[in-house]
Design a protein around this motif. Sequence first.
Motif, short mmCIF file in Angstrom:
data_model
loop_
_atom_site.label_atom_id
_atom_site.label_comp_id
_atom_site.label_asym_id
_atom_site.label_seq_id
_atom_site.Cartn_x
_atom_site.Cartn_y
_atom_site.Cartn_z
N UNK A 358 -17.75 13.55 4.38
CA UNK A 358 -16.88 13.06 3.30
C UNK A 358 -16.19 11.78 3.72
N UNK A 359 -15.64 11.78 4.94
CA UNK A 359 -14.93 10.60 5.44
C UNK A 359 -15.83 9.37 5.40
N UNK A 388 -9.83 5.58 0.96
CA UNK A 388 -8.94 5.27 -0.18
C UNK A 388 -7.71 6.21 -0.28
N UNK A 389 -7.78 7.36 0.38
CA UNK A 389 -6.65 8.31 0.28
C UNK A 389 -6.71 9.09 -1.02
N UNK A 390 -5.87 10.13 -1.11
CA UNK A 390 -5.89 11.01 -2.29
C UNK A 390 -4.46 11.22 -2.77
N UNK A 435 -3.39 15.93 4.55
CA UNK A 435 -2.27 15.00 4.33
C UNK A 435 -2.91 13.66 3.98
N UNK A 436 -2.46 13.11 2.86
CA UNK A 436 -3.07 11.86 2.42
C UNK A 436 -2.20 11.17 1.39
N UNK A 437 -2.34 9.85 1.36
CA UNK A 437 -1.65 9.07 0.34
C UNK A 437 -2.62 7.99 -0.10
N UNK A 438 -2.63 7.65 -1.38
CA UNK A 438 -3.55 6.61 -1.81
C UNK A 438 -3.31 5.32 -1.02
N UNK A 443 -6.17 12.69 6.15
CA UNK A 443 -6.37 13.50 7.35
C UNK A 443 -6.58 14.94 6.92
N UNK A 444 -7.77 15.47 7.18
CA UNK A 444 -8.05 16.89 6.93
C UNK A 444 -7.90 17.61 8.27
N UNK A 445 -7.08 18.69 8.29
CA UNK A 445 -6.86 19.38 9.56
C UNK A 445 -7.27 20.84 9.47
#
Length: 453
Positions: A358-359, A388-390, A435-438, A443-445
């Motif tokens: 995905x990354x 791009x962030x989510x 944790x993500x911001x557009x 970051x998928x943990x």
Amino acid sequence: MTEEPAGLPLLQMALRVEQDIFVIRQRGREVAAVVGLEHQDQVRIATALSEVARDLLRMVGGADVSFHIDAGVDGRFHLRADLAPVAPLPDGRFEPQSGAVSRLVDTLSVSTVQGVTVVRMSRRVPANAPTPTPERLAEFRAELGRTAPSSALDELTVQNGQLIAALDEVRSQRDELAVLNEELAETNRGVLALYNQLTEELEETNRGVVALYAELDEKSAQLRAASESKSRFLANVSHELRAPVTAIIGLGRLLADSASDPLTTEQARQVDLIRSSAADLLGLVNELLDLAKAESGRIEPDWAEVDLRPLFGQLRGTLRALATRPGVELVVEEPPAPAVLRTDEVLLGQVLRNLLHNGLKFTERGEVRLRARQSDDRWNFSVIDTGPGIAPELHDRIFEEFYQVPGATRVGGTGLGLPYARRLVMLLGGTLELTSEPGRGSTFTVSLPVGGA
Ligand code: ADP
């Protein structure tokens, strides 16, 4: 507790014959009145005196009676009457005939003062009575000296009057008591009614809660059944689709094969299109099948001690082929030693591959990094990208089946990868968080217990 008698008695008199009992009673009341005892207390001490006097006259033939004022240790004054028997008391003891007598006064006892045995009683003078200074005591004495004892008949009349007053009081107290009882009964009835009402309301609420729970259980069961039938449907459909799709791919390959009849350019293009569409469809079918299997609990993790270093090496190797974008670097960090945990290597590999994939799919510049860190009894695997962030409001939605963030970031896929990854992580006893911001990457943990689920 009172101090030893000091000073002259207020009044003295002798008890020798029956008649003296009346006189002692009358004088006792007068003394009590003079020192400031209230009316009821005057009657009480006078009655106690006459009772004790009658007993002593009968037991030993008489006594010498004296009245005193004492300062008590409680800072209050006490009227004291001493009755010194004319002959020794049998066994040196005295018990009044009527047990109620001792309740009329504050103290009633046999004391020996300077070798003389006396029956002694006392009653506390109210705080608002004038302080008995020596002058006042002298006045008391003079006042008592002035009043002469009246006849037994007079005393009887007074006594009768007192009796009537006492009876009246008893009656009014009884009436008051009756009123109080009635009020109490009324209050009780009120409390009981309130209690009943509350109990009823509580039962009603309980019934409501029970019904609600029953409904909730029913809905949960329905939901479970719906989810199970969905999984079953997906599994069956995907399974049934796999064979024909595979057949289409095979046939396409045959058609395009150089050994077959040559195709026109247009035919070759169309066959290619059929093959790639069928391959996409097969991918989707396979993913659906995986998810259905994970949801129905048909995947049993194969628990073992897993060394992360070879697993990471493998990921580095297989994913390099996918990291084809020139401005994007794939970094798989070396896991810190001891890089061992108890889990299912294949399932963990699938999850991490999915996240890294995905990354790489969504990142156009920068890097996609896999980092593993142990903290206490957990291993945390972070897949960090500069993509791009989510948006925060979509963080839950992207874990829903078939959900894909609409817009520019769409680069194919099925929307089944993340729900499947989260299912697998749950099977391994862990969590998958984002944790993500557009504009700031994602970051998928994956967090797994070191010792397995
Ligand atoms: P798919 O990747 O097949 O579309 P997923 O379930 O893996 O399905 O992901 C769902 C959606 O979440 C993606 O379509 C994408 O919009 C978003 N997404 C997933 N990973 C990332 C990422 N690393 N950066 C940005 N968006 C992502």
